[in-house]
Design a protein around this motif. Structure first.
Motif, PDB file in Angstrom:
ATOM      1  N   ILE A 275       0.717  58.983 -88.428  1.00  0.00           N
ATOM      2  CA  ILE A 275       1.974  59.793 -86.682  1.00  0.00           C
ATOM      3  C   ILE A 275       2.409  61.481 -88.080  1.00  0.00           C
ATOM      4  N   TRP A 276       2.224  61.711 -88.784  1.00  0.00           N
ATOM      5  CA  TRP A 276       2.533  63.087 -89.013  1.00  0.00           C
ATOM      6  C   TRP A 276       1.347  64.375 -88.231  1.00  0.00           C
ATOM      7  N   GLU A 277      -0.212  63.610 -88.853  1.00  0.00           N
ATOM      8  CA  GLU A 277      -0.302  64.532 -87.215  1.00  0.00           C
ATOM      9  C   GLU A 277      -0.625  64.302 -86.271  1.00  0.00           C
ATOM     10  N   LYS A 278      -0.636  63.313 -85.137  1.00  0.00           N
ATOM     11  CA  LYS A 278      -0.224  62.870 -83.944  1.00  0.00           C
ATOM     12  C   LYS A 278       1.158  63.979 -83.875  1.00  0.00           C
ATOM     13  N   VAL A 279       2.248  64.266 -84.363  1.00  0.00           N
ATOM     14  CA  VAL A 279       3.521  64.770 -84.068  1.00  0.00           C
ATOM     15  C   VAL A 279       2.959  66.618 -84.175  1.00  0.00           C
ATOM     16  N   TYR A 280       1.906  66.522 -85.202  1.00  0.00           N
ATOM     17  CA  TYR A 280       1.753  68.081 -85.216  1.00  0.00           C
ATOM     18  C   TYR A 280       0.565  68.734 -84.101  1.00  0.00           C
ATOM     19  N   SER A 281      -0.656  67.798 -84.081  1.00  0.00           N
ATOM     20  CA  SER A 281      -1.659  68.031 -82.653  1.00  0.00           C
ATOM     21  C   SER A 281      -1.046  67.469 -81.102  1.00  0.00           C
ATOM     22  N   ALA A 282       0.294  67.116 -81.069  1.00  0.00           N
ATOM     23  CA  ALA A 282       0.517  66.514 -79.343  1.00  0.00           C
ATOM     24  C   ALA A 282       1.322  68.046 -78.548  1.00  0.00           C
ATOM     25  N   GLU A 283       0.189  67.663 -77.807  1.00  0.00           N
ATOM     26  CA  GLU A 283       0.501  69.028 -76.489  1.00  0.00           C
ATOM     27  C   GLU A 283       1.240  68.455 -75.785  1.00  0.00           C
ATOM     28  N   GLN A 284       1.628  68.289 -75.496  1.00  0.00           N
ATOM     29  CA  GLN A 284       2.915  68.270 -74.496  1.00  0.00           C
ATOM     30  C   GLN A 284       4.244  67.312 -75.498  1.00  0.00           C
ATOM     31  N   GLN A 285       5.849  67.694 -74.477  1.00  0.00           N
ATOM     32  CA  GLN A 285       6.614  67.580 -75.665  1.00  0.00           C
ATOM     33  C   GLN A 285       6.911  65.988 -76.014  1.00  0.00           C
ATOM     34  N   ASN A 286       6.834  65.503 -74.648  1.00  0.00           N
ATOM     35  CA  ASN A 286       7.467  63.696 -74.198  1.00  0.00           C
ATOM     36  C   ASN A 286       6.522  63.094 -75.438  1.00  0.00           C
ATOM     37  N   GLN A 287       5.199  63.921 -76.034  1.00  0.00           N
ATOM     38  CA  GLN A 287       4.800  62.791 -76.700  1.00  0.00           C
ATOM     39  C   GLN A 287       5.035  62.776 -77.937  1.00  0.00           C
ATOM     40  N   LYS A 288       5.254  64.310 -78.501  1.00  0.00           N
ATOM     41  CA  LYS A 288       5.974  65.048 -79.625  1.00  0.00           C
ATOM     42  C   LYS A 288       7.216  64.083 -80.342  1.00  0.00           C
ATOM     43  N   GLU A 289       7.946  64.259 -79.018  1.00  0.00           N
ATOM     44  CA  GLU A 289       8.878  62.776 -79.223  1.00  0.00           C
ATOM     45  C   GLU A 289       8.965  61.826 -79.613  1.00  0.00           C
ATOM     46  N   LYS A 290       7.915  60.764 -78.458  1.00  0.00           N
ATOM     47  CA  LYS A 290       7.512  59.979 -79.098  1.00  0.00           C
ATOM     48  C   LYS A 290       7.188  59.772 -80.250  1.00  0.00           C
ATOM     49  N   TYR A 291       6.189  60.452 -81.075  1.00  0.00           N
ATOM     50  CA  TYR A 291       6.002  60.578 -82.119  1.00  0.00           C
ATOM     51  C   TYR A 291       6.877  60.583 -83.326  1.00  0.00           C
TER      52      TYR A 291
END
Length: 650
Positions: free
Chosen positions: A28-44
């Motif tokens: 999940i840590w890698e997904k947080v910093y690889s997310a391109e959109q803000q809503n995806q980052k908040e979900k992660y």
């Protein structure tokens, strides 16, 4: 010992959960910093927070074990604890970066270092923005409740609750307008941060307790900002005068009245005082103006400063207090031919639409987050259930294997004992039979010798006459008498010596005839065997009308071709060591059943073997369970080794 084993099992389970949680945290840590959109980052980030909470609970359990004296090897527990604490530090960094916006005060502070006074100003504006950010959702929630309670006849029945919500909305908007004006005054260095910071605790307590009845009785809105001296700075609170939030009917009526008053251009409104003047000043969010000698030039400078200074967030457009000269008249309407009431109405409708859009977007985002969280939770639950099922299946398989091994060992031991007993019985019967034959043979030989001797004695009778005559009268008188008596009283010349001798001769002939008849009916070796009478193995009192001996029809092999599989299995397992067991086994082999010497049961191919070698074959088999269920069962991926195949019976 069992408690220690149970504790070690629990520790292993927790350590496995720690490893899985750390691995999931890293993903999940890698997904947080690889997310391109803000809503995806908040979900992660929400998923990352849930995972760190689980690790913290495991860390508390590990700390309990570390402090306990029951655990001897504490090094793995210490390493797991340090690993979880490392992940907690990583989460703190991620959480801090998440809360810091790109163009916020803290975000810009990373790029440039500020002096203490500017930093204090930014800190003050930050907490003011946070309080405004907390008040805006409360206003929206109360508006939603008012709409819900006003549906149908609820407007009359729920009027007290609607009035309470309207009162809360008025208070919240009052504080929002005041705080936004104070924030601009702090940015323009009109208010000192030391004077503004003390009201923070009062505002936070207001957010927590505004709906408390005791708090509302002692509530005084002027108390919050009295120490700031906003009246001396000529701050005009437009929301306080216009009362922007009213019931729908009252708002329409007030708008129509304001429209009529503004179109007529009545002078009476101007004479009503400064409050009446401020009631028709439509102000939106912007930088406040401070009265000075060069207000125009300074206003331009302040506008440029406001454009350079980024905002942390853009709240919902609303009217705010502004700083204007005390004796300054009201400005003219911004648009020719448009009344002030129409402008306010249009702005209110626009604000309402924007609020609805924001609420819908927020609800949609919350629903998406809840759905994703539920999906993740369901996946985790399914994975745990699958693991539990796999463990149960493995345990059941191991238990079944142990039971089969124990049953096979017991059956093998029992069969060995039976074989030994049968061999002993056979040896004993053979020894008895040999002894009987030897005794019968001895008796026959003795009888034959006696008969031969009798015949020889009869044949030698005439020579005895000469011998008797040559014997002296003194010493051999008794011997001659005895020989004559043995001849049945006959004299040497064939005449009877006396009547007693005649009787003895008749008795001897009778003895010889009886001896001949007995020799003709002499018993043989077969007469020595014991008569075979049926004896039940487990006798039980039954009616006398029931058959007491087995039928001789079961000695016929053709009968076993008509019997079913269950009957054949019953005969095989319950008539051990008999001819019927042999016939049942032969019939089962005709029906493609094969006996396994290790498991002591019968197997049959369910399908063609998947693997076939010279030593074994592997596939799906049907076997007869005679120990637990007395039924046929299917065994998949079973390995049938040819060394355990009973092949002596053809």
């Amino acid at each position: 010992m069992s408690n220690a084993r149970k504790l070690q099992t629990e520790i292993d389970r927790v350590m496995k959960k720690v490893d899985e949680g750390v691995e999931l945290f890293d993903d999940i840590w890698e997904k947080v910093y690889s997310a391109e959109q803000q809503n995806q980052k908040e979900k992660y980030e929400v998923d990352l927070k849930k995972e760190i909470k689980k690790l913290q609970r495991l860390r508390d359990q590990i700390k309990t074990w570390i402090s306990s004296s029951d655990v001897k090897d504490k090094e793995p527990l210490l390493e797991a604890r340090r690993l979880i604490e490392t992940k907690m530090e990583q989460f703190k960094i991620c959480e801090k970066e998440t809360k810091t916006k790109t163009y916020s005060k803290e975000g810009l502070a990373r790029q440039e270092r500020l002096d203490p006074s500017e930093q204090a100003k930014r800190d003050t504006t930050d907490w003011i923005s946070e309080i405004v950010h907390d008040l805006v959702p409360l206003v929206e929630e109360h508006e939603v409740e008012i709409e819900r309670l006003s549906v149908g006849k609820g407007k009359k029945t729920n009027k007290p609750m609607i009035d309470d919500f309207i009162h809360y909305i008025v208070q919240h908007k009052y504080h929002i307008s005041k705080l936004e004006g104070i924030m601009r005054l702090v940015n323009n260095d009109v208010l000192d941060v030391d004077a503004v910071n003390p009201i923070r605790e009062d505002l936070e307590y207001y957010i927590d307790s505004y709906d408390d009845e005791d708090y509302q009785q002692a509530y005084d809105e002027d108390f919050f900002y009295e120490a700031l001296g906003l009246d001396e700075l000529d701050v005009v609170n437009v929301d306080r005068v216009t009362q922007a939030v009213q019931p729908a009917v009252a708002k329409k009526k007030e708008d129509s009245d304001n429209a009529s008053n503004s179109t007529k251009g009545s002078k009476g409104d101007k004479k009503s005082g400064k409050k009446a003047v401020s009631s028709v000043i439509p102000l939106t969010i912007g930088r406040a103006r401070v009265s000075s000698g060069s207000s125009k030039g300074k206003g331009k400078k302040e506008d440029e400063d406001s454009e350079k200074t980024p905002k942390k967030r853009e709240p919902t457009p609303t009217t705010i207090p502004a700083v204007v000269p005390a004796a300054r008249p009201a400005p003219p309407p911004p648009a020719a031919g448009a009344s002030m009431a129409a402008i306010l109405k249009r702005e209110t409708e626009q604000q309402e639409k924007e609020r609805q859009k924001a609420r819908q977007a927020e609800q949609l985002r919350i629903q998406q987050q809840q759905a994703q969280a539920q999906a993740a939770q369901q996946q985790l639950l399914q994975r745990q259930q699958q693991e539990a099922q796999m463990r149960q299946q493995e345990e059941a398989l191991r238990q079944q294997q142990r039971q089969e091994a124990a049953a096979a060992a017991a059956a093998k031991q029992k069969a060995l004992q039976q074989q030994q007993q049968q061999q002993q019985q056979q040896q004993e019967a053979l020894r008895q039979q040999q002894q009987a034959q030897q005794e019968a043979l001895k008796r026959q030989q003795a009888q034959a010798q006696q008969q031969v001797q009798a015949q020889q004695e009869v044949a030698k009778a005439p020579p005895l006459q000469s011998q008797v005559s040559s014997v002296s009268s003194g010493s051999s008188g008794m011997v001659g008498l005895e020989i004559l008596s043995g001849l049945g009283g006959l004299s040497l010349d064939g005449s009877m010596l006396n009547s007693g001798a005649v009787a003895a001769a008749s008795d001897g002939s009778n003895y010889l005839s009886a001896l001949n008849e007995s020799f003709a009916t002499m018993p043989n070796a077969a007469d020595n065997e014991r008569a075979r009478h049926y004896t039940p193995q487990n006798p039980y009192p039954t009616p006398a009308s029931y058959p007491s001996t087995p039928s001789h029809i079961f000695d016929n092999p053709q009968i076993f071709e008509k019997l079913g599989t269950d009957a054949l299995f019953f005969i095989f397992y319950y008539m051990q060591g008999t001819y019927q067991q042999y016939l049942a086994a032969r019939e089962l082999k005709k029906q493609s059943w094969r006996f396994h010497k290790k498991y002591m049961t019968w197997f049959q191919r369910h399908e063609e073997p998947k693997v076939t070698t010279d030593e074994y074959e592997q596939g799906t088999y049907v076997y007869f369970d005679y120990e637990t269920g007395w039924c046929t069962r299917i065994k998949q991926d079973f390995r049938f080794e040819y060394s355990f195949l009973e092949d002596s019976l053809q």
